[in-house]
Design a protein around this motif. Sequence first.
Motif, PDB file in Angstrom:
ATOM      1  N   HIS A 198      51.610  19.374 -71.566  1.00  0.00           N
ATOM      2  CA  HIS A 198      52.464  20.556 -71.618  1.00  0.00           C
ATOM      3  C   HIS A 198      53.890  20.181 -72.023  1.00  0.00           C
ATOM      4  N   LEU A 199      54.343  19.020 -71.572  1.00  0.00           N
ATOM      5  CA  LEU A 199      55.683  18.562 -71.929  1.00  0.00           C
ATOM      6  C   LEU A 199      55.782  18.341 -73.437  1.00  0.00           C
ATOM      7  N   VAL A 200      54.808  17.632 -73.995  1.00  0.00           N
ATOM      8  CA  VAL A 200      54.825  17.321 -75.417  1.00  0.00           C
ATOM      9  C   VAL A 200      54.645  18.581 -76.256  1.00  0.00           C
ATOM     10  N   LEU A 201      53.751  19.472 -75.827  1.00  0.00           N
ATOM     11  CA  LEU A 201      53.551  20.717 -76.570  1.00  0.00           C
ATOM     12  C   LEU A 201      54.814  21.569 -76.569  1.00  0.00           C
ATOM     13  N   ASP A 202      55.543  21.537 -75.468  1.00  0.00           N
ATOM     14  CA  ASP A 202      56.805  22.255 -75.400  1.00  0.00           C
ATOM     15  C   ASP A 202      57.781  21.703 -76.436  1.00  0.00           C
ATOM     16  N   LEU A 203      57.834  20.384 -76.551  1.00  0.00           N
ATOM     17  CA  LEU A 203      58.710  19.762 -77.533  1.00  0.00           C
ATOM     18  C   LEU A 203      58.282  20.101 -78.959  1.00  0.00           C
ATOM     19  N   VAL A 204      56.983  19.968 -79.214  1.00  0.00           N
ATOM     20  CA  VAL A 204      56.477  20.239 -80.562  1.00  0.00           C
ATOM     21  C   VAL A 204      56.709  21.695 -80.933  1.00  0.00           C
ATOM     22  N   GLY A 205      56.453  22.593 -79.981  1.00  0.00           N
ATOM     23  CA  GLY A 205      56.648  24.008 -80.247  1.00  0.00           C
ATOM     24  C   GLY A 205      58.074  24.339 -80.640  1.00  0.00           C
ATOM     25  N   ALA A 206      59.029  23.593 -80.088  1.00  0.00           N
ATOM     26  CA  ALA A 206      60.433  23.831 -80.396  1.00  0.00           C
ATOM     27  C   ALA A 206      60.764  23.487 -81.841  1.00  0.00           C
ATOM     28  N   PHE A 207      59.916  22.659 -82.479  1.00  0.00           N
ATOM     29  CA  PHE A 207      60.177  22.255 -83.854  1.00  0.00           C
ATOM     30  C   PHE A 207      59.132  22.801 -84.819  1.00  0.00           C
ATOM     31  N   ALA A 208      58.370  23.798 -84.395  1.00  0.00           N
ATOM     32  CA  ALA A 208      57.272  24.289 -85.224  1.00  0.00           C
ATOM     33  C   ALA A 208      57.540  25.664 -85.813  1.00  0.00           C
ATOM     34  N   ALA A 209      58.800  26.006 -85.990  1.00  0.00           N
ATOM     35  CA  ALA A 209      59.207  27.263 -86.627  1.00  0.00           C
ATOM     36  C   ALA A 209      58.983  28.478 -85.747  1.00  0.00           C
TER      37      ALA A 209
ATOM     38  N   ALA B  51      58.062  15.531 -84.452  1.00  0.00           N
ATOM     39  CA  ALA B  51      56.880  15.923 -85.227  1.00  0.00           C
ATOM     40  C   ALA B  51      56.170  14.714 -85.817  1.00  0.00           C
ATOM     41  N   SER B  52      56.922  13.823 -86.448  1.00  0.00           N
ATOM     42  CA  SER B  52      56.289  12.698 -87.129  1.00  0.00           C
ATOM     43  C   SER B  52      55.640  11.723 -86.161  1.00  0.00           C
ATOM     44  N   ALA B  53      56.190  11.625 -84.950  1.00  0.00           N
ATOM     45  CA  ALA B  53      55.629  10.687 -83.973  1.00  0.00           C
ATOM     46  C   ALA B  53      54.514  11.300 -83.145  1.00  0.00           C
ATOM     47  N   VAL B  54      54.575  12.612 -82.920  1.00  0.00           N
ATOM     48  CA  VAL B  54      53.681  13.242 -81.957  1.00  0.00           C
ATOM     49  C   VAL B  54      52.465  13.908 -82.590  1.00  0.00           C
ATOM     50  N   ILE B  55      52.665  14.616 -83.691  1.00  0.00           N
ATOM     51  CA  ILE B  55      51.582  15.436 -84.233  1.00  0.00           C
ATOM     52  C   ILE B  55      50.323  14.625 -84.546  1.00  0.00           C
TER      53      ILE B  55
ATOM     54  N   VAL C 247      44.565  13.672 -82.851  1.00  0.00           N
ATOM     55  CA  VAL C 247      43.490  12.780 -82.399  1.00  0.00           C
ATOM     56  C   VAL C 247      42.972  13.243 -81.042  1.00  0.00           C
ATOM     57  N   GLU C 248      43.896  13.555 -80.124  1.00  0.00           N
ATOM     58  CA  GLU C 248      43.490  14.028 -78.798  1.00  0.00           C
ATOM     59  C   GLU C 248      42.760  15.363 -78.900  1.00  0.00           C
TER      60      GLU C 248
ATOM     61  N   PRO D 158      38.528  20.124 -76.402  1.00  0.00           N
ATOM     62  CA  PRO D 158      38.727  21.504 -76.859  1.00  0.00           C
ATOM     63  C   PRO D 158      39.939  22.179 -76.217  1.00  0.00           C
ATOM     64  N   GLU D 159      40.214  21.859 -74.959  1.00  0.00           N
ATOM     65  CA  GLU D 159      41.365  22.479 -74.288  1.00  0.00           C
ATOM     66  C   GLU D 159      42.661  22.050 -74.955  1.00  0.00           C
ATOM     67  N   ILE D 160      42.761  20.761 -75.273  1.00  0.00           N
ATOM     68  CA  ILE D 160      43.944  20.267 -75.961  1.00  0.00           C
ATOM     69  C   ILE D 160      44.018  20.866 -77.365  1.00  0.00           C
ATOM     70  N   ALA D 161      42.860  20.985 -78.024  1.00  0.00           N
ATOM     71  CA  ALA D 161      42.825  21.552 -79.376  1.00  0.00           C
ATOM     72  C   ALA D 161      43.394  22.967 -79.388  1.00  0.00           C
ATOM     73  N   GLU D 162      43.023  23.768 -78.398  1.00  0.00           N
ATOM     74  CA  GLU D 162      43.515  25.143 -78.331  1.00  0.00           C
ATOM     75  C   GLU D 162      45.013  25.176 -78.077  1.00  0.00           C
ATOM     76  N   ALA D 163      45.483  24.299 -77.199  1.00  0.00           N
ATOM     77  CA  ALA D 163      46.915  24.238 -76.894  1.00  0.00           C
ATOM     78  C   ALA D 163      47.719  23.784 -78.108  1.00  0.00           C
ATOM     79  N   VAL D 164      47.199  22.782 -78.811  1.00  0.00           N
ATOM     80  CA  VAL D 164      47.871  22.284 -80.006  1.00  0.00           C
ATOM     81  C   VAL D 164      47.920  23.370 -81.075  1.00  0.00           C
ATOM     82  N   ARG D 165      46.817  24.073 -81.231  1.00  0.00           N
ATOM     83  CA  ARG D 165      46.775  25.155 -82.224  1.00  0.00           C
ATOM     84  C   ARG D 165      47.857  26.191 -81.935  1.00  0.00           C
ATOM     85  N   GLY D 166      47.991  26.561 -80.676  1.00  0.00           N
ATOM     86  CA  GLY D 166      49.009  27.536 -80.318  1.00  0.00           C
ATOM     87  C   GLY D 166      50.413  27.027 -80.588  1.00  0.00           C
ATOM     88  N   ALA D 167      50.668  25.765 -80.238  1.00  0.00           N
ATOM     89  CA  ALA D 167      52.006  25.207 -80.396  1.00  0.00           C
ATOM     90  C   ALA D 167      52.379  25.025 -81.857  1.00  0.00           C
TER      91      ALA D 167
END
Length: 211
Positions: free
Chosen positions: A72-83, A114-118, A123-124, A129-138
């Motif tokens: 959730h921490l990482v997705l929060d960060l990624v979401g902040a840079f995902a437009a 983005a370049s380090a995390v995405i 891969v995760e 599937p739970e991570i996949a859905e969260a990543v898709r949303g973020a």
Amino acid sequence: MTTDPADTVAAPARRAPAGAAVLREDVTAAIRDAVVEELAAVGFSRMSIEGIARRAGVGKTAVYRRWKSKLHLVLDLVGAFAADGLPVPATGSLYGDVRALLEVMSHVLRHPVASAVIPDLLVEAARNPEIAEAVRGALLDGQHRMAQGIVADAVARGELPEGISPDHALDLLIGPLYWRQVVVRDAVTTTHLDTLAHQVVAGLKAAEGSP
């Protein structure tokens, strides 16, 4: 979970009941900075809340008070840079809107988060599937909204026919950019973005009625 006094400050009485506490913004910022450093050092799979807290100089409770897991921490960060939350480009032309969105996304993909995390998150996501859905949303929600807006505006101006899929537009926009910047890691110049914008517009106009 015990309270970490270093992480909270007493809230003004007029804003909250007596005894309430608010999260310190400087601590939150320090944790976010620590996440970027930890990801660069060990990657997502080996990253831990303990390591993040140690880098930030706070207790683990300070991290868990804000995010319930490292995902959730990482997705929060990624979401902040995902437009997400950015306004839909409104330049008055399809080419201008596409070019503006490419500029935004190129900037997003150049950011260390983005370049380090995405790549690690993808891969995760392939394993869970739970991570996949969260990543898709973020990663996709903000971009999909912008693609919808660009297509709708172009249709209203008569530049595109009805039936153009925003998902198809997003594929044309983001796919080549992601491949070049994140996978191949080649530089993206202004000329390259100009050319790509023309190619995307041509592709959309050639895809009349595509599902």
